[in-house]
Structures are given as C-alpha cells and as structure tokens.
Scaffold this motif. Sequence first.
Motif, short mmCIF file in Angstrom:
data_model
loop_
_atom_site.label_atom_id
_atom_site.label_comp_id
_atom_site.label_asym_id
_atom_site.label_seq_id
_atom_site.Cartn_x
_atom_site.Cartn_y
_atom_site.Cartn_z
N ASN A 160 -73.70 5.60 -35.13
CA ASN A 160 -74.38 6.82 -35.21
C ASN A 160 -74.48 7.79 -34.30
OD1 ASN A 160 -76.54 8.40 -36.18
ND2 ASN A 160 -76.89 7.54 -37.29
N LEU A 161 -74.07 8.94 -33.48
CA LEU A 161 -74.33 9.45 -32.65
C LEU A 161 -75.32 10.20 -31.93
CD1 LEU A 161 -70.69 11.39 -32.41
CD2 LEU A 161 -71.09 9.09 -31.11
N ARG A 162 -76.71 9.75 -33.39
CA ARG A 162 -77.62 10.52 -33.34
C ARG A 162 -78.82 9.30 -32.15
NH1 ARG A 162 -78.42 12.74 -37.33
NH2 ARG A 162 -78.24 14.97 -36.73
N GLY A 166 -82.61 10.46 -51.57
CA GLY A 166 -82.03 9.87 -52.24
C GLY A 166 -80.16 10.73 -51.97
N PHE A 167 -80.03 11.63 -50.78
CA PHE A 167 -78.64 12.17 -50.98
C PHE A 167 -78.58 12.31 -49.26
CE2 PHE A 167 -75.94 15.71 -49.74
CZ PHE A 167 -74.65 15.16 -50.24
N ARG A 168 -77.14 11.73 -48.78
CA ARG A 168 -76.49 11.84 -47.88
C ARG A 168 -75.51 12.03 -47.23
NH1 ARG A 168 -80.72 8.90 -44.40
NH2 ARG A 168 -79.97 9.78 -42.43
N VAL A 169 -75.26 12.69 -45.89
CA VAL A 169 -73.76 13.58 -45.87
C VAL A 169 -73.98 12.22 -44.89
CG1 VAL A 169 -72.75 14.57 -45.15
CG2 VAL A 169 -73.67 15.53 -47.26
N ALA A 170 -72.85 11.29 -44.35
CA ALA A 170 -71.65 10.08 -43.32
C ALA A 170 -70.71 11.02 -43.22
CB ALA A 170 -72.05 8.52 -43.74
N SER A 178 -69.01 10.99 -26.47
CA SER A 178 -69.70 13.01 -26.24
C SER A 178 -68.87 14.23 -26.79
CB SER A 178 -69.63 12.61 -24.62
OG SER A 178 -68.66 12.49 -24.33
N VAL A 179 -67.63 13.48 -27.01
CA VAL A 179 -66.62 14.77 -27.58
C VAL A 179 -67.27 15.22 -28.96
CG1 VAL A 179 -64.17 15.78 -28.26
CG2 VAL A 179 -64.68 14.70 -25.57
N VAL A 180 -67.28 14.09 -29.96
CA VAL A 180 -67.50 14.06 -31.14
C VAL A 180 -69.35 14.69 -31.19
CG1 VAL A 180 -68.28 12.96 -33.80
CG2 VAL A 180 -66.50 12.19 -31.69
N ALA A 181 -70.03 14.35 -29.88
CA ALA A 181 -71.80 14.78 -30.71
C ALA A 181 -71.62 16.04 -29.92
CB ALA A 181 -72.49 13.68 -29.31
N ALA A 182 -70.44 16.75 -29.30
CA ALA A 182 -70.91 18.68 -28.67
C ALA A 182 -69.90 18.81 -29.26
CB ALA A 182 -69.80 18.40 -27.72
N ILE A 196 -73.94 12.28 -38.06
CA ILE A 196 -72.53 12.20 -37.58
C ILE A 196 -71.88 10.99 -36.24
CG2 ILE A 196 -71.19 12.98 -35.85
CD1 ILE A 196 -71.73 14.98 -37.46
N LEU A 197 -71.41 10.65 -37.31
CA LEU A 197 -70.41 9.07 -36.76
C LEU A 197 -68.95 8.78 -36.00
CD1 LEU A 197 -71.36 7.44 -40.61
CD2 LEU A 197 -73.28 7.48 -38.39
#
Length: 182
Positions: free
Chosen positions: A47-49, A94-98, A108-112, A123-124
């Motif tokens: 999990n990037l957060r 009740g609901f999540r987007v993964a 860092s590329v994905v987080a940016a 964001i995983l």
Amino acid sequence: MTDARRWTVSIGVVMTALFVTVLVVKVRPQIDLVVVGSRAPDFHATNLRTARPVSLADYRGRVVLLNVWATWCEPCKVEMPSLERLYRHLGGDGFRVAAVSIDEQGDSVVAAFARELGLSFDILHDQTGAIKARYQATGVPESWVIDRDGVIVKKVTGPTEWDGPVNEGLIRRLIGERANGR
C-alpha cells in the motif's frame, strides 16, 4: 481372445486409467480458472499510502473493486477518473477500490502517477507482477468486482466507465446486501 491378449488389454486399460488419474491430480490445480463465481485468489502488494504490505485478506467483509493497471498504460490512465468518481460516491467501510500497479519501476513512480491524477482510493504496488498470474490477467487494465464473501461477481477486461449506471448499480446492490441481511 487368448489369455495373453486379455492380459495385455487389461494392463493397457489399467495403465491408461492410472495415467489419467495422475494427470488430473497433477494438472487440475494448475488450471483452476479465475472466473465469475470463483473465489478470488489472494494477492500481495504494498500500500503506497502506508508503505505496508497488503493482501486480499485485508479487505475481508467489504466489496472490493480490484483493478490491475500500470502507469505506462494509456487505457488505464483514461479509466482512473471513473474509478475515482465511483470511490468518492460509494467508498467507505463497505466498499473499497484496490488498484494494483504492476509497474517494474519503484514505488515513487507509481505514487507520483496517483498524485498527479488526484486518486484517493488504495493505490497498491506489486513490482513483481505476480498478481497478473494469480488472476490470470491477459493485459491491463483488468478488473474484478469481489463480493463481501470473497467471490468474484464481475470481471472486466480493458477500460470501462466504473461510475456508469450499470457498474455503480452493481456495487450499490452488493454493498446493500449485507446491510439488508442477505
């Protein structure tokens, strides 16, 4: 038919049955298809957060929209805003987007990329891309809607409008099922 011939035929039948049994026992687990109605396979990502490891088990009891994507994928970039709108409308306990990135580049590329698009859902990152094999994905984006019990209820190959009436209606129905005692 002579006795020798009967024995030869009998041994051939037994050997064929044995071969088929071994083949089924060895190959069957490798060809279990990930399809609507099947149990969603576990996955592992970061999990990037939070910078913590996460798996499907962390979403137990929730409806999950699992999206496999990559920063270099133009259709993924087009699809992300509709995922964000859906999450803003319905996201919560009740609901999540993964959304699992399979980028080989670092976190860092994905987080940016996620920051640039203003994405607030989970964001995983699975830098190994193992999730593609676990879910038998053929490309990106691919998505699976998983109910509270861990069963796949919908699979979408390619981009879609997640906040459109059909998809949003499905998610609303799945979220409401447990609340209504079903």
